[in-house]
Design an enzyme around this catalytic site. Structure first.
Site, PDB file in Angstrom:
ATOM      1  N   SER A 166      51.969  52.991  37.983  1.00 30.54           N
ATOM      2  CA  SER A 166      50.524  53.054  38.153  1.00 30.54           C
ATOM      3  C   SER A 166      50.123  54.423  38.728  1.00 30.54           C
ATOM      4  CB  SER A 166      50.097  51.879  39.059  1.00 30.54           C
ATOM      5  OG  SER A 166      48.742  51.653  38.984  1.00 30.54           O
TER       6      SER A 166
ATOM      7  N   ARG B 138      37.947  44.851  45.547  1.00 34.31           N
ATOM      8  CA  ARG B 138      39.312  44.352  45.309  1.00 34.31           C
ATOM      9  C   ARG B 138      39.280  43.156  44.348  1.00 34.31           C
ATOM     10  NH1 ARG B 138      44.622  45.945  45.496  1.00 34.31           N
ATOM     11  NH2 ARG B 138      45.980  44.330  46.315  1.00 34.31           N
TER      12      ARG B 138
ATOM     13  N   ASP C  10      49.448  44.128  30.170  1.00 33.82           N
ATOM     14  CA  ASP C  10      48.713  45.041  31.061  1.00 33.82           C
ATOM     15  C   ASP C  10      47.461  45.561  30.348  1.00 33.82           C
ATOM     16  OD1 ASP C  10      47.862  47.088  32.765  1.00 33.82           O
ATOM     17  OD2 ASP C  10      49.878  47.873  33.111  1.00 33.82           O
TER      18      ASP C  10
ATOM     19  N   HIS D 131      49.103  44.044  34.727  1.00 31.11           N
ATOM     20  CA  HIS D 131      49.564  45.243  35.451  1.00 31.11           C
ATOM     21  C   HIS D 131      50.451  44.856  36.642  1.00 31.11           C
ATOM     22  CE1 HIS D 131      49.441  49.419  36.472  1.00 31.11           C
ATOM     23  NE2 HIS D 131      48.858  49.212  37.640  1.00 31.11           N
ATOM     24  N   ASP D 132      50.183  43.710  37.261  1.00 31.15           N
ATOM     25  CA  ASP D 132      51.015  43.244  38.380  1.00 31.15           C
ATOM     26  C   ASP D 132      52.460  42.984  37.958  1.00 31.15           C
ATOM     27  OD1 ASP D 132      49.310  43.431  40.487  1.00 31.15           O
ATOM     28  OD2 ASP D 132      48.961  41.278  40.735  1.00 31.15           O
TER      29      ASP D 132
HETATM   30  N1  COA Z   1      43.145  30.518  46.981  1.00 27.12           N
HETATM   31  C1  COA Z   1      43.546  31.266  48.039  1.00 27.12           C
HETATM   32  N2  COA Z   1      44.694  31.942  48.081  1.00 27.12           N
HETATM   33  C2  COA Z   1      45.506  31.817  46.998  1.00 27.12           C
HETATM   34  C3  COA Z   1      45.169  31.050  45.874  1.00 27.12           C
HETATM   35  C4  COA Z   1      43.915  30.372  45.890  1.00 27.12           C
HETATM   36  N3  COA Z   1      43.518  29.638  44.866  1.00 27.12           N
HETATM   37  N4  COA Z   1      46.162  31.143  44.964  1.00 27.12           N
HETATM   38  C5  COA Z   1      47.102  31.952  45.498  1.00 27.12           C
HETATM   39  N5  COA Z   1      46.704  32.354  46.716  1.00 27.12           N
HETATM   40  C6  COA Z   1      47.413  33.257  47.620  1.00 27.12           C
HETATM   41  C7  COA Z   1      48.853  32.874  47.796  1.00 27.12           C
HETATM   42  O1  COA Z   1      48.983  31.893  48.809  1.00 27.12           O
HETATM   43  C8  COA Z   1      49.487  34.201  48.209  1.00 27.12           C
HETATM   44  O2  COA Z   1      49.213  34.425  49.578  1.00 27.12           O
HETATM   45  P1  COA Z   1      50.131  35.430  50.435  1.00 27.12           P
HETATM   46  O3  COA Z   1      50.131  36.760  49.695  1.00 27.12           O
HETATM   47  O4  COA Z   1      49.451  35.536  51.746  1.00 27.12           O
HETATM   48  O5  COA Z   1      51.499  34.838  50.476  1.00 27.12           O
HETATM   49  C9  COA Z   1      48.659  35.227  47.409  1.00 27.12           C
HETATM   50  O6  COA Z   1      47.456  34.546  46.999  1.00 27.12           O
HETATM   51  C10 COA Z   1      49.441  35.821  46.243  1.00 27.12           C
HETATM   52  O7  COA Z   1      49.386  35.022  45.126  1.00 27.12           O
HETATM   53  P2  COA Z   1      49.667  35.638  43.678  1.00 27.12           P
HETATM   54  O8  COA Z   1      48.836  36.828  43.453  1.00 27.12           O
HETATM   55  O9  COA Z   1      49.546  34.511  42.720  1.00 27.12           O
HETATM   56  O10 COA Z   1      51.221  36.098  43.848  1.00 27.12           O
HETATM   57  P3  COA Z   1      52.127  36.939  42.855  1.00 27.12           P
HETATM   58  O11 COA Z   1      53.504  36.793  43.381  1.00 27.12           O
HETATM   59  O12 COA Z   1      51.885  36.586  41.441  1.00 27.12           O
HETATM   60  O13 COA Z   1      51.649  38.467  43.013  1.00 27.12           O
HETATM   61  C11 COA Z   1      51.101  40.433  44.245  1.00 27.12           C
HETATM   62  C12 COA Z   1      51.902  39.148  44.225  1.00 27.12           C
HETATM   63  C13 COA Z   1      51.387  41.092  45.608  1.00 27.12           C
HETATM   64  C14 COA Z   1      51.593  41.375  43.134  1.00 27.12           C
HETATM   65  C15 COA Z   1      49.591  40.159  44.057  1.00 27.12           C
HETATM   66  O14 COA Z   1      49.175  39.120  44.917  1.00 27.12           O
HETATM   67  C16 COA Z   1      48.735  41.358  44.359  1.00 27.12           C
HETATM   68  O15 COA Z   1      48.419  41.687  45.504  1.00 27.12           O
HETATM   69  N6  COA Z   1      48.344  42.109  43.297  1.00 27.12           N
HETATM   70  C17 COA Z   1      47.697  43.369  43.422  1.00 27.12           C
HETATM   71  C18 COA Z   1      48.713  44.441  43.542  1.00 27.12           C
HETATM   72  C19 COA Z   1      48.113  45.814  43.493  1.00 27.12           C
HETATM   73  O16 COA Z   1      47.545  46.286  44.445  1.00 27.12           O
HETATM   74  N7  COA Z   1      48.218  46.472  42.370  1.00 27.12           N
HETATM   75  C20 COA Z   1      47.581  47.761  42.253  1.00 27.12           C
HETATM   76  C21 COA Z   1      48.419  48.721  41.612  1.00 27.12           C
HETATM   77  S1  COA Z   1      47.423  50.119  41.202  1.00 27.12           S
END
Ligand code: COA
Length: 356
Positions: A138, A204, A292, A321-322
């Site tokens: 990214s 976000r 992605d 993308h994730d």
């Molecule tokens: N309501 C509230 N919270 C929820 C939810 C809902 N319906 N569904 C899931 N969650 C919470 C989970 O409990 C988890 O909490 P925690 O992080 O405190 O443990 C969180 O959401 C993550 O869930 P999810 O996104 O489904 O996990 P994942 O393993 O698929 O992905 C990440 C993990 C870190 C990649 C993703 O959460 C993330 O932050 N993506 C953005 C990454 C980023 O910044 N990319 C930019 C690159 S330029």
């Protein structure tokens, strides 16, 4: 340079520059500090450097967000590699940024090239002549590509994941939508660390749409209660992700870093893009994620087609993308292959040298 942690584990360093940092825009930051992490030890011939460039809201603590690839028993094990990652300028993890400098919206405009300037400063500080593998995804991939073009002699091999040669109109539009959300928060005009917090939460939430996918939301946020008319899981997920970021990030850094991403164009001031990419002469692995939408596979094909000899692999993911943060098995298989191929070639070159 001060060391903040004990040896053995990842070590955090702060480098305070004894001179002002001059940005691509010509603006100056009179007092600049750069935070970075090293992990593992440099070997005798300084040939084991793996340098990671972090993404937009990431940081230099690679073990916190890429633990599936970096760590004990992982592909990039600090027992074998010297792993370096630098927090980029404008971020909020120790390198000078809008809040830590007290400059807020008067912080210098920051580009990918300004980030690369800081990477170079740290490379020289560590006395590293050659980076064995430079890897970024990214915004991190944008830095890695820019650095390779700016100083090819410092890099032995390059891994570009879900990134591009210039930021797309679609990507810029997504970033602008997020900045509109931030600037709609009147507190963004206030010079305090929490300024623009609610705007960033909305931003976000917009960004998550570009990081995930239709199928990803369907798989993780579908309702079992078909009678619901409100209070949906997908809604609370969006709010949760916004709040979660706001607990560790500020709106000013977010604004500046998204602008830096927009600025990315590896051919700016260098002539034709095809010639710039065509001049890269080192082993390159490009990795795309099939779902992605932000850095689509078409951009990965473009990179691999334009860089001579580059290899492309596309991983399959429901998470857009994730994918680069969650599909560890696939990433490890591709990167493992690339790594062993490069190691074999390096060993072959060494044998040739020894035989003279
Ligand atoms: N309501 C509230 N919270 C929820 C939810 C809902 N319906 N569904 C899931 N969650 C919470 C989970 O409990 C988890 O909490 P925690 O992080 O405190 O443990 C969180 O959401 C993550 O869930 P999810 O996104 O489904 O996990 P994942 O393993 O698929 O992905 C990440 C993990 C870190 C990649 C993703 O959460 C993330 O932050 N993506 C953005 C990454 C980023 O910044 N990319 C930019 C690159 S330029």
């Amino acid at each position: 340079m001060s060391t903040l942690q004990l040896a053995g584990s990842p070590r955090e360093h702060i480098l305070s520059l004894p001179y002002p940092l001059v940005f691509e825009s010509g603006e100056l930051l009179p007092q600049c500090q750069i935070a970075y992490q090293t992990w593992g030890k440099l070997n005798a011939d300084r040939s084991n450097v793996v340098w990671v460039c972090h993404a937009l809201t990431g940081n230099h603590r690679v073990h916190e967000w890429w633990g599936g690839l970096f760590g004990e028993g992982r592909l990039y094990d600090p027992a074998d590699h010297f792993i370096v990652c630098v927090n980029v300028p404008s971020s909020c993890y120790g390198t000078s940024g809008p809040v830590s400098s007290g400059l807020y919206r008067r912080f210098p405009q920051t580009t990918i090239r300004d980030m690369v300037q800081c990477l170079e400063i740290v490379r020289k500080e560590l006395n590293i002549e050659k980076i064995s593998t430079l890897i970024g995804a990214s915004l991190g991939g944008q830095q890695a590509l820019e650095w390779t073009v700016a100083n090819p002699s410092a890099i032995d091999s390059l891994v570009l994941i879900a990134t591009n040669a210039y930021h797309s109109p679609f990507g810029i539009a997504f970033n602008e939508a997020q900045r509109l959300a931030i600037s709609a928060d009147p507190t963004f005009q206030e010079n305090r660390p929490e300024g623009g917090r609610n705007g960033m939460i909305a931003a976000r939430s917009v960004a998550m749409l570009s990081y995930r996918s239709y199928l990803g939301y369907a798989l993780t946020q579908s309702e079992s209660d078909t009678q619901k008319t409100d209070g949906f899981l997908a809604s609370s997920y969006q709010r949760y992700q916004g709040e979660k970021l706001a607990s560790r990030f500020d709106a000013f850094s977010y604004w500046y870093l998204s602008k830096a991403m927009d600025s990315h164009n590896v051919s700016r001031g260098r002539g034709k893009l095809a010639e710039v990419l065509g001049s890269i002469d080192l082993p390159v692995q490009v990795i795309g994620v099939d779902s992605d939408m932000l850095f689509p596979v078409s951009e990965q094909y473009f990179l691999a087609d334009s860089i001579p000899g580059a290899r492309l692999d596309v991983i399959s993911s429901d998470f857009g993308h994730d994918g680069f943060l969650v599909e560890y098995d696939q990433l490890e298989a591709i990167l493992g292959h690339f790594k062993s191929k490069n190691e074999k070639q390096a060993a072959g070159r060494q044998t040739e040298l020894n035989h003279g």
